[in-house]
Design an enzyme around this catalytic site. Structure first.
Site, PDB file in Angstrom:
ATOM      1  N   PRO A   2     -51.774  -1.393  48.894  1.00  0.00           N
ATOM      2  CA  PRO A   2     -52.544  -0.210  48.499  1.00  0.00           C
ATOM      3  C   PRO A   2     -53.739  -0.559  47.605  1.00  0.00           C
ATOM      4  O   PRO A   2     -53.667  -1.459  46.769  1.00  0.00           O
ATOM      5  CB  PRO A   2     -51.541   0.634  47.717  1.00  0.00           C
ATOM      6  CG  PRO A   2     -50.201   0.117  48.107  1.00  0.00           C
ATOM      7  CD  PRO A   2     -50.401  -1.332  48.410  1.00  0.00           C
ATOM      8  N   ILE A  65     -51.926   0.632  54.045  1.00  0.00           N
ATOM      9  CA  ILE A  65     -51.423   0.426  55.398  1.00  0.00           C
ATOM     10  C   ILE A  65     -50.070   1.113  55.526  1.00  0.00           C
ATOM     11  O   ILE A  65     -49.157   0.855  54.729  1.00  0.00           O
ATOM     12  CB  ILE A  65     -51.263  -1.084  55.696  1.00  0.00           C
ATOM     13  CG1 ILE A  65     -52.611  -1.795  55.609  1.00  0.00           C
ATOM     14  CG2 ILE A  65     -50.613  -1.310  57.060  1.00  0.00           C
ATOM     15  CD1 ILE A  65     -52.520  -3.306  55.635  1.00  0.00           C
TER      16      ILE A  65
END
Length: 118
Positions: A2, A65
Site C-alpha cells: 500500500p 494491490i
C-alpha cells in the site's frame, strides 16, 4: 504494498509528531498488509480546499494491490481510516476526503523489476 499519502492544509505544527508511523501501523491493520510493506507520506501546510472551503482539511490517497478494488471493501476501509484521522487530526469527517486507487502488480517497480515478477 500500500501507498498512503496524507495531504493537509494544517500547518506542520498542528500535525501530531509521529503521525506517519501511526498511519503506517493503522494502514497495515486496516488493509491486512504487513507493516513493512506500507509506504506513507504526510504533507502538511498545503494550499487546499475541500468542499469549496479552505478551513482546515485533509485528503487521504490510498493505493494498493488487491484490497481497495470494491465498494464493499472500501466502505469498511473508509470507516476505519476516518475514525483514525478524526482522532489524530482533530478534524470533522466533513473536512476530509479519501480516494482509493486499486493497483496491479505490474504498476509497482521494485528491486529493478515489477511486483509481478517478485
Amino acid at each position: 504494498m500500500p501507498f498512503v499519502e496524507l495531504d493537509t492544509n494544517l500547518p506542520a505544527g498542528r500535525v501530531p509528531a509521529g503521525l506517519e508511523k501511526r498511519l503506517c501501523a493503522a494502514t497495515a491493520a486496516i488493509l491486512s498488509k504487513p507493516e513493512d510493506r506500507v509506504n506513507v507520506t504526510v504533507r502538511p501546510g498545503l494550499a487546499m480546499a475541500v468542499n469549496g472551503s479552505t478551513e482546515p482539511c485533509a485528503q487521504l490517497l490510498i493505493s494498493s494491490i488487491g484490497v481497495v478494488g470494491t465498494a464493499e471493501d472500501n466502505r469498511g476501509h473508509s470507516a476505519r481510516f476516518f475514525e483514525f484521522l478524526t482522532k489524530e487530526l482533530n478534524l470533522g469527517q466533513d473536512r476530509m476526503i479519501i480516494r482509493f486507487f486499486p493497483l496491479e502488480p505490474w504498476q509497482i517497480g521494485k528491486k529493478g523489476t515489477v511486483m509481478t515478477f517478485l
